[in-house]
Design a protein around this motif. Sequence first.
Motif, PDB file in Angstrom:
ATOM      1  N   GLY A 149       0.706  -1.290   0.065  1.00 40.75           N
ATOM      2  CA  GLY A 149       0.050  -0.050   0.088  1.00 40.75           C
ATOM      3  C   GLY A 149       0.838   1.425  -0.067  1.00 40.75           C
ATOM      4  N   GLU A 150       2.025   1.269   0.294  1.00 40.18           N
ATOM      5  CA  GLU A 150       3.101   2.404   0.243  1.00 40.18           C
ATOM      6  C   GLU A 150       3.350   2.849  -1.118  1.00 40.18           C
ATOM      7  OE1 GLU A 150       4.373   4.319   2.887  1.00 40.18           O
ATOM      8  OE2 GLU A 150       2.795   3.298   3.790  1.00 40.18           O
ATOM      9  N   PHE A 151       2.947   2.132  -2.199  1.00 35.55           N
ATOM     10  CA  PHE A 151       3.256   2.592  -3.628  1.00 35.55           C
ATOM     11  C   PHE A 151       1.921   2.547  -4.134  1.00 35.55           C
ATOM     12  CE2 PHE A 151       4.205   1.794  -8.111  1.00 35.55           C
ATOM     13  CZ  PHE A 151       5.150   2.621  -8.274  1.00 35.55           C
ATOM     14  N   MET A 152       1.587   3.690  -5.013  1.00 37.44           N
ATOM     15  CA  MET A 152       0.494   3.690  -5.629  1.00 37.44           C
ATOM     16  C   MET A 152       0.369   3.061  -6.919  1.00 37.44           C
ATOM     17  SD  MET A 152      -1.500   5.122  -3.638  1.00 37.44           S
ATOM     18  CE  MET A 152      -2.971   5.586  -4.441  1.00 37.44           C
ATOM     19  N   VAL A 153      -0.164   1.946  -7.112  1.00 34.85           N
ATOM     20  CA  VAL A 153      -0.177   1.077  -8.339  1.00 34.85           C
ATOM     21  C   VAL A 153      -1.467   2.013  -9.347  1.00 34.85           C
ATOM     22  CG1 VAL A 153      -0.834  -0.985  -9.663  1.00 34.85           C
ATOM     23  CG2 VAL A 153       0.223  -0.955  -7.446  1.00 34.85           C
ATOM     24  N   GLY A 154      -0.903   2.206 -10.700  1.00 34.67           N
ATOM     25  CA  GLY A 154      -1.872   2.844 -11.661  1.00 34.67           C
ATOM     26  C   GLY A 154      -2.514   2.063 -12.548  1.00 34.67           C
ATOM     27  N   ALA A 155      -3.490   2.505 -13.390  1.00 32.79           N
ATOM     28  CA  ALA A 155      -4.053   1.785 -14.519  1.00 32.79           C
ATOM     29  C   ALA A 155      -3.272   1.304 -15.383  1.00 32.79           C
ATOM     30  CB  ALA A 155      -5.285   2.610 -14.961  1.00 32.79           C
ATOM     31  N   SER A 156      -2.149   1.710 -15.670  1.00 33.40           N
ATOM     32  CA  SER A 156      -1.227   1.146 -16.707  1.00 33.40           C
ATOM     33  C   SER A 156      -0.217   0.331 -15.844  1.00 33.40           C
ATOM     34  CB  SER A 156      -0.519   2.511 -17.196  1.00 33.40           C
ATOM     35  OG  SER A 156       0.609   3.189 -16.090  1.00 33.40           O
ATOM     36  N   ASP A 157      -0.255  -0.148 -14.794  1.00 35.16           N
ATOM     37  CA  ASP A 157       0.584  -1.248 -14.259  1.00 35.16           C
ATOM     38  C   ASP A 157      -0.074  -2.477 -14.219  1.00 35.16           C
ATOM     39  OD1 ASP A 157       2.626   0.376 -13.159  1.00 35.16           O
ATOM     40  OD2 ASP A 157       1.492   1.045 -11.704  1.00 35.16           O
TER      41      ASP A 157
END
Length: 125
Positions: A48-56
């Motif tokens: 949860g410390e790294f924001m995953v995006g729609a392009s991941d």
Amino acid sequence: MPGPTPRVVATDAARALIETLRARHGPLMFHQSGGCCDGSSPMCYAQGEFMVGASDVLLGDLEGCPFYMGEDQFAYWEHTQLIIDAVPGRGGAFSLDSAEGQRFLLRSRLYSDEEWANVAPVTHG
């Protein structure tokens, strides 16, 4: 019948480092760096410390930890199995391994035809 061929696996050294980090930080996640500040190192974060995006894309599970990569980079690595290792050295500045005297390292190999026919699917972040 065996399950799907995993897209990402860990060496014994990486498994040991993951366990050390999990004991200190709780649940973990990985994101394969795209090569900016920290080269192309697998980066380890508290979940949860790294924001995953729609392009991941989620490549799968690495020792119980979700492992993501940007879809542009995935297009390059798609036909290879990622092998996450741990070697002596200092990890990426934002990665949890940076203070452990070891760092995660990406190795890869091409799938065999049989493995490719059974490779695990990916999903978008």
